[in-house]
Design a protein around this motif. Structure first.
Motif, short mmCIF file in Angstrom:
data_model
loop_
_atom_site.label_atom_id
_atom_site.label_comp_id
_atom_site.label_asym_id
_atom_site.label_seq_id
_atom_site.Cartn_x
_atom_site.Cartn_y
_atom_site.Cartn_z
N GLN A 97 7.55 3.28 -2.68
CA GLN A 97 6.29 3.21 -3.42
C GLN A 97 6.35 2.10 -4.47
N LEU A 98 7.46 2.04 -5.17
CA LEU A 98 7.66 0.97 -6.17
C LEU A 98 7.61 -0.39 -5.50
N ALA A 99 8.27 -0.50 -4.34
CA ALA A 99 8.33 -1.78 -3.63
C ALA A 99 6.97 -2.21 -3.12
N GLN A 100 6.25 -1.31 -2.48
CA GLN A 100 4.97 -1.69 -1.88
C GLN A 100 3.93 -2.04 -2.93
N ALA A 101 3.92 -1.28 -4.03
CA ALA A 101 2.96 -1.57 -5.10
C ALA A 101 3.21 -2.95 -5.70
N ALA A 102 4.49 -3.33 -5.82
CA ALA A 102 4.82 -4.65 -6.36
C ALA A 102 4.35 -5.75 -5.42
N LEU A 103 4.53 -5.57 -4.12
CA LEU A 103 4.10 -6.57 -3.14
C LEU A 103 2.58 -6.66 -3.07
N ASP A 104 1.91 -5.51 -3.17
CA ASP A 104 0.45 -5.50 -3.07
C ASP A 104 -0.22 -6.21 -4.24
N ARG A 105 0.38 -6.12 -5.42
CA ARG A 105 -0.25 -6.73 -6.60
C ARG A 105 -0.16 -8.25 -6.56
N GLY A 106 0.93 -8.77 -6.09
CA GLY A 106 1.07 -10.22 -5.99
C GLY A 106 1.31 -10.88 -7.34
N ILE A 107 0.86 -12.15 -7.45
CA ILE A 107 1.12 -12.96 -8.64
C ILE A 107 -0.14 -13.07 -9.49
N VAL A 108 0.03 -12.94 -10.80
CA VAL A 108 -1.06 -13.01 -11.76
C VAL A 108 -0.94 -14.30 -12.57
N GLU A 109 -2.03 -15.06 -12.66
CA GLU A 109 -2.07 -16.26 -13.51
C GLU A 109 -2.63 -15.84 -14.87
N LEU A 110 -1.81 -15.89 -15.91
CA LEU A 110 -2.23 -15.40 -17.22
C LEU A 110 -3.28 -16.32 -17.84
N THR A 111 -4.20 -15.71 -18.58
CA THR A 111 -5.25 -16.48 -19.25
C THR A 111 -4.90 -16.77 -20.70
N GLY A 112 -4.01 -15.96 -21.30
CA GLY A 112 -3.71 -16.10 -22.72
C GLY A 112 -4.66 -15.34 -23.60
N ASN A 113 -5.64 -14.64 -23.02
CA ASN A 113 -6.62 -13.86 -23.76
C ASN A 113 -6.16 -12.41 -23.86
N PRO A 114 -5.94 -11.88 -25.08
CA PRO A 114 -5.47 -10.50 -25.23
C PRO A 114 -6.37 -9.47 -24.56
#
Length: 251
Positions: free
Chosen positions: A215-232
């Motif tokens: 479950q931990l593994a699949q959830a990590a793969l499903d989310r993918g990569i996030v490009e941060l905006t710097g906005n709190p």
């Protein structure tokens, strides 16, 4: 014997640091280093040149005394770079090691069972991480391993820094943060340097799945990569487990 041939070729300190946790976390699978980039190294070299040049305004009476300050500055700047270059994410069979491997320092040990499923997110634009979580310009925290040169990294929610030290005493001052996630746990971030955050997440997912945490593994793969905006205001949306603004979260 390591599971990844590339890791088997590594000499030295990463393997020695990981060996302390072999019984709990197993063998090393992959290592991600968050070292200072060329601009940072160039800045240190220029700093050494400037400091050394200043000593020649009023040089020592002998050649030895004249060159001694330059040697001392070189050692000082070299040691600083050595410690700044120690940040690692070490992926093992049953958990990860996070933090510095510099002399006299041990990384934090976090088993996969201590990571909240669904909280792992690969991060790009990691130089905006501290700004997005509202900690820019504040004192460093033991669970947030971000530097000004960090480009990529991995965010997750897990145990406290105290638990991850595995009972070892360490001078921490105010470095250990309070719980800041929606489930009252601790938010972690570790840089992967110029290496892709996707590669780090995939390595963690493979190891976690093989260790019995699909479950931990699949959830990590499903989310993918996030490009941060710097906005709190985007922190809780881009980084799972982060408190929303106005509910005790970052302002």
């Amino acid at each position: 014997m390591t599971t990844n041939p590339k890791v088997g070729a590594l000499l030295g300190v990463e393997m020695r640091k990981a060996r302390r946790h072999r019984d709990e976390l197993g063998e090393v699978i992959e290592v991600f280093a968050d070292r200072p980039g060329p601009k940072t190294v160039t800045g240190f070299v220029l700093g050494w040149v400037i400091f050394t040049a200043l000593t020649f305004i009023n040089p020592g009476e002998t050649p030895l005394l004249a060159v001694a300050p330059g040697v001392i500055f070189a050692v000082m700047f070299g040691l600083i770079l050595l410690y700044l270059s120690g940040e690692r994410l070490i992926v093992c069979e049953r958990g990860i090691l996070v933090g510095s491997i510099a002399p006299g320092i041990r990384p934090y040990a976090i088993a996969y069972q201590q990571i909240t499923p669904g909280s792992i997110a690969g991060v790009a634009g990691a130089n905006r991480y501290l700004k997005e979580v509202g900690l820019q310009g504040q004192i460093a925290q033991s669970t947030l391993r971000a530097s000004w040169w960090t480009k990529n990294g991995v965010h997750f929610v897990a145990c406290s820094a105290e638990d991850a030290r595995r009972g070892r005493r360490r001078f921490k001052l105010a470095l250990d943060p309070i719980p800041r996630s929606i489930d009252g746990r601790w938010i972690w971030f570790v840089g992967t340097g110029r290496q892709s955050a996707k590669s780090a997440v995939e390595a963690i997912a493979r190891a976690a799945s093989a260790a019995g945490y699909p479950q931990l593994a699949q959830a990590a793969l499903d989310r993918g990569i996030v490009e941060l905006t710097g906005n709190p205001e985007d922190a809780h949306r881009q980084m799972p487990g982060h408190l929303p603004v106005g509910r005790g979260g970052v302002r």
